[in-house]
Design a protein around this motif. Structure first.
Motif, PDB file in Angstrom:
ATOM      1  N   GLU A  24      11.304 -17.604  -0.043  1.00 31.95           N
ATOM      2  CA  GLU A  24       9.966 -18.091   0.261  1.00 31.95           C
ATOM      3  C   GLU A  24       8.940 -16.962   0.373  1.00 31.95           C
ATOM      4  OE1 GLU A  24      12.043 -17.712   4.293  1.00 31.95           O
ATOM      5  OE2 GLU A  24      12.578 -18.637   2.400  1.00 31.95           O
ATOM      6  N   LYS A  25       9.376 -15.703   0.386  1.00 29.74           N
ATOM      7  CA  LYS A  25       8.463 -14.567   0.490  1.00 29.74           C
ATOM      8  C   LYS A  25       8.192 -13.894  -0.856  1.00 29.74           C
ATOM      9  CE  LYS A  25       9.149 -13.634   5.267  1.00 29.74           C
ATOM     10  NZ  LYS A  25       7.934 -13.578   6.008  1.00 29.74           N
ATOM     11  N   ILE A  26       8.774 -14.400  -1.930  1.00 25.25           N
ATOM     12  CA  ILE A  26       8.646 -13.741  -3.238  1.00 25.25           C
ATOM     13  C   ILE A  26       7.201 -13.699  -3.721  1.00 25.25           C
ATOM     14  CG2 ILE A  26       9.239 -13.924  -5.689  1.00 25.25           C
ATOM     15  CD1 ILE A  26      12.043 -14.756  -4.818  1.00 25.25           C
ATOM     16  N   PHE A  27       6.453 -14.782  -3.609  1.00 25.87           N
ATOM     17  CA  PHE A  27       5.073 -14.783  -4.093  1.00 25.87           C
ATOM     18  C   PHE A  27       4.212 -13.813  -3.287  1.00 25.87           C
ATOM     19  CE2 PHE A  27       6.392 -18.849  -5.955  1.00 25.87           C
ATOM     20  CZ  PHE A  27       5.999 -18.623  -7.260  1.00 25.87           C
ATOM     21  N   ASP A  28       4.441 -13.718  -1.981  1.00 25.49           N
ATOM     22  CA  ASP A  28       3.714 -12.745  -1.159  1.00 25.49           C
ATOM     23  C   ASP A  28       4.092 -11.327  -1.561  1.00 25.49           C
ATOM     24  OD1 ASP A  28       2.469 -14.771   0.280  1.00 25.49           O
ATOM     25  OD2 ASP A  28       4.026 -14.795   1.825  1.00 25.49           O
ATOM     26  N   CYS A  29       5.344 -11.110  -1.888  1.00 25.60           N
ATOM     27  CA  CYS A  29       5.798  -9.797  -2.353  1.00 25.60           C
ATOM     28  C   CYS A  29       5.110  -9.427  -3.663  1.00 25.60           C
ATOM     29  CB  CYS A  29       7.317  -9.800  -2.536  1.00 25.60           C
ATOM     30  SG  CYS A  29       7.982  -8.263  -3.207  1.00 25.60           S
ATOM     31  N   MET A  30       5.023 -10.356  -4.582  1.00 28.02           N
ATOM     32  CA  MET A  30       4.375 -10.083  -5.867  1.00 28.02           C
ATOM     33  C   MET A  30       2.893  -9.762  -5.674  1.00 28.02           C
ATOM     34  SD  MET A  30       6.811 -10.079  -7.979  1.00 28.02           S
ATOM     35  CE  MET A  30       5.936  -9.995  -9.522  1.00 28.02           C
ATOM     36  N   ALA A  31       2.225 -10.461  -4.755  1.00 27.87           N
ATOM     37  CA  ALA A  31       0.820 -10.164  -4.462  1.00 27.87           C
ATOM     38  C   ALA A  31       0.691  -8.748  -3.905  1.00 27.87           C
ATOM     39  CB  ALA A  31       0.256 -11.195  -3.484  1.00 27.87           C
ATOM     40  N   LEU A  32       1.623  -8.344  -3.049  1.00 26.26           N
ATOM     41  CA  LEU A  32       1.613  -6.994  -2.499  1.00 26.26           C
ATOM     42  C   LEU A  32       1.814  -5.955  -3.608  1.00 26.26           C
ATOM     43  CD1 LEU A  32       1.693  -5.066  -0.025  1.00 26.26           C
ATOM     44  CD2 LEU A  32       4.167  -5.373  -0.063  1.00 26.26           C
ATOM     45  N   LEU A  33       2.723  -6.223  -4.536  1.00 24.92           N
ATOM     46  CA  LEU A  33       2.976  -5.280  -5.631  1.00 24.92           C
ATOM     47  C   LEU A  33       1.725  -5.050  -6.470  1.00 24.92           C
ATOM     48  CD1 LEU A  33       6.539  -6.356  -6.806  1.00 24.92           C
ATOM     49  CD2 LEU A  33       5.905  -4.365  -5.442  1.00 24.92           C
ATOM     50  N   ASN A  34       0.875  -6.058  -6.594  1.00 25.68           N
ATOM     51  CA  ASN A  34      -0.372  -5.914  -7.358  1.00 25.68           C
ATOM     52  C   ASN A  34      -1.344  -4.945  -6.700  1.00 25.68           C
ATOM     53  OD1 ASN A  34       0.263  -7.538  -9.540  1.00 25.68           O
ATOM     54  ND2 ASN A  34      -0.441  -9.393  -8.510  1.00 25.68           N
ATOM     55  N   THR A  35      -1.147  -4.624  -5.419  1.00 24.03           N
ATOM     56  CA  THR A  35      -2.061  -3.722  -4.717  1.00 24.03           C
ATOM     57  C   THR A  35      -1.565  -2.285  -4.694  1.00 24.03           C
ATOM     58  OG1 THR A  35      -1.044  -4.029  -2.528  1.00 24.03           O
ATOM     59  CG2 THR A  35      -2.727  -5.636  -3.192  1.00 24.03           C
ATOM     60  N   ILE A  36      -0.337  -2.060  -5.144  1.00 21.56           N
ATOM     61  CA  ILE A  36       0.267  -0.717  -5.056  1.00 21.56           C
ATOM     62  C   ILE A  36      -0.055   0.099  -6.305  1.00 21.56           C
ATOM     63  CG2 ILE A  36       2.446   0.564  -4.974  1.00 21.56           C
ATOM     64  CD1 ILE A  36       3.610  -1.769  -3.372  1.00 21.56           C
ATOM     65  N   THR A  37      -0.492   1.356  -6.092  1.00 24.01           N
ATOM     66  CA  THR A  37      -0.642   2.324  -7.172  1.00 24.01           C
ATOM     67  C   THR A  37       0.104   3.584  -6.748  1.00 24.01           C
ATOM     68  OG1 THR A  37      -2.803   1.461  -7.804  1.00 24.01           O
ATOM     69  CG2 THR A  37      -2.246   3.660  -8.584  1.00 24.01           C
ATOM     70  N   ALA A  38       1.101   3.966  -7.528  1.00 22.17           N
ATOM     71  CA  ALA A  38       1.891   5.164  -7.235  1.00 22.17           C
ATOM     72  C   ALA A  38       1.248   6.368  -7.913  1.00 22.17           C
ATOM     73  CB  ALA A  38       3.318   4.978  -7.733  1.00 22.17           C
ATOM     74  N   ASP A  39       1.481   7.553  -7.371  1.00 23.08           N
ATOM     75  CA  ASP A  39       1.016   8.800  -7.963  1.00 23.08           C
ATOM     76  C   ASP A  39       2.219   9.575  -8.463  1.00 23.08           C
ATOM     77  OD1 ASP A  39      -1.791   8.544  -7.406  1.00 23.08           O
ATOM     78  OD2 ASP A  39      -1.339   8.949  -5.301  1.00 23.08           O
ATOM     79  N   ALA A  40       2.186   9.977  -9.745  1.00 23.60           N
ATOM     80  CA  ALA A  40       3.280  10.758 -10.327  1.00 23.60           C
ATOM     81  C   ALA A  40       3.288  12.138  -9.680  1.00 23.60           C
ATOM     82  CB  ALA A  40       3.105  10.860 -11.832  1.00 23.60           C
ATOM     83  N   PRO A  41       4.427  12.782  -9.524  1.00 23.89           N
ATOM     84  CA  PRO A  41       5.744  12.334  -9.974  1.00 23.89           C
ATOM     85  C   PRO A  41       6.412  11.396  -8.961  1.00 23.89           C
ATOM     86  CG  PRO A  41       5.928  14.518  -9.044  1.00 23.89           C
ATOM     87  CD  PRO A  41       4.458  14.143  -8.976  1.00 23.89           C
ATOM     88  N   VAL A  42       7.186  10.475  -9.506  1.00 26.99           N
ATOM     89  CA  VAL A  42       7.978   9.527  -8.719  1.00 26.99           C
ATOM     90  C   VAL A  42       9.409   9.610  -9.238  1.00 26.99           C
ATOM     91  CG1 VAL A  42       8.328   7.103  -8.150  1.00 26.99           C
ATOM     92  CG2 VAL A  42       6.014   7.991  -8.346  1.00 26.99           C
ATOM     93  N   HIS A  43      10.374   9.575  -8.324  1.00 25.07           N
ATOM     94  CA  HIS A  43      11.787   9.654  -8.704  1.00 25.07           C
ATOM     95  C   HIS A  43      12.508   8.353  -8.375  1.00 25.07           C
ATOM     96  CE1 HIS A  43      10.461  13.819  -8.148  1.00 25.07           C
ATOM     97  NE2 HIS A  43      11.226  14.046  -9.204  1.00 25.07           N
ATOM     98  N   VAL A  44      13.582   8.096  -9.088  1.00 24.52           N
ATOM     99  CA  VAL A  44      14.394   6.909  -8.832  1.00 24.52           C
ATOM    100  C   VAL A  44      14.786   6.875  -7.356  1.00 24.52           C
ATOM    101  CG1 VAL A  44      16.614   5.784  -9.285  1.00 24.52           C
ATOM    102  CG2 VAL A  44      15.318   6.743 -11.171  1.00 24.52           C
ATOM    103  N   GLY A  45      14.578   5.736  -6.727  1.00 21.90           N
ATOM    104  CA  GLY A  45      14.945   5.567  -5.329  1.00 21.90           C
ATOM    105  C   GLY A  45      13.837   5.881  -4.342  1.00 21.90           C
ATOM    106  N   ASP A  46      12.731   6.485  -4.799  1.00 19.16           N
ATOM    107  CA  ASP A  46      11.611   6.750  -3.890  1.00 19.16           C
ATOM    108  C   ASP A  46      11.087   5.437  -3.324  1.00 19.16           C
ATOM    109  OD1 ASP A  46      11.788   9.450  -4.400  1.00 19.16           O
ATOM    110  OD2 ASP A  46       9.912   9.583  -5.534  1.00 19.16           O
ATOM    111  N   VAL A  47      10.845   5.415  -2.028  1.00 22.31           N
ATOM    112  CA  VAL A  47      10.302   4.222  -1.380  1.00 22.31           C
ATOM    113  C   VAL A  47       8.786   4.229  -1.562  1.00 22.31           C
ATOM    114  CG1 VAL A  47      10.011   3.003   0.808  1.00 22.31           C
ATOM    115  CG2 VAL A  47      12.183   4.113   0.282  1.00 22.31           C
TER     116      VAL A  47
END
Length: 127
Positions: free
Chosen positions: A86-109
């Motif tokens: 039931e939290k998947i749609f809220d999670c997807m909305a949150l993902l739309n707000t995230i911008t990562a800055d390179a470099p990023v490595h596998v497993g980085d939170v």
């Protein structure tokens, strides 16, 4: 899929599922009125899956987020553990707000304890 089943004058609900814990794909029947009793499974993992799927379904979310300073515009990510369905749609909305800055490595939170669930969003590719 729900089915109404008649037996000895009683009518109760039975959920029919296909188990996804292994490649066999057992056809499970979960009787809610009988304490979520599972039949059709060929291993104990199928019984556990059937009960959990009706009582507390969870999914691992996989998606992408924006990334700056990389060769590609999107970074693949996933939840580090299953999230309540039931939290998947809220999670997807949150993902739309995230911008990562390179470099990023596998497993980085990239986002910790999302939606107060103790689930983290982690990178699945080094960029």
């Amino acid at each position: 899929r729900f089915a109404l089943v008649r037996g000895l004058g009683d009518v109760y609900k039975r959920q029919e599922l296909i188990c996804i814990t292994c490649p066999k794909g057992c056809h499970l029947r979960v009787d809610e009125e009988k304490g979520f009793a599972v039949t059709g499974n060929s291993c104990p993992r199928g019984a556990e899956y059937g009960r959990n799927e009706l009582q507390h379904p969870v999914r691992t979310v996989t998606s992408t987020v924006r990334i700056q300073g990389a060769d590609l515009p999107r970074l693949p990510v996933k939840t580090d553990r299953p999230l309540a369905k039931e939290k998947i749609f809220d999670c997807m909305a949150l993902l739309n707000t995230i911008t990562a800055d390179a470099p990023v490595h596998v497993g980085d939170v990239l986002a910790a304890d999302i939606l107060g669930t103790d689930v983290n969003i982690v990178a699945t590719k080094t960029m």
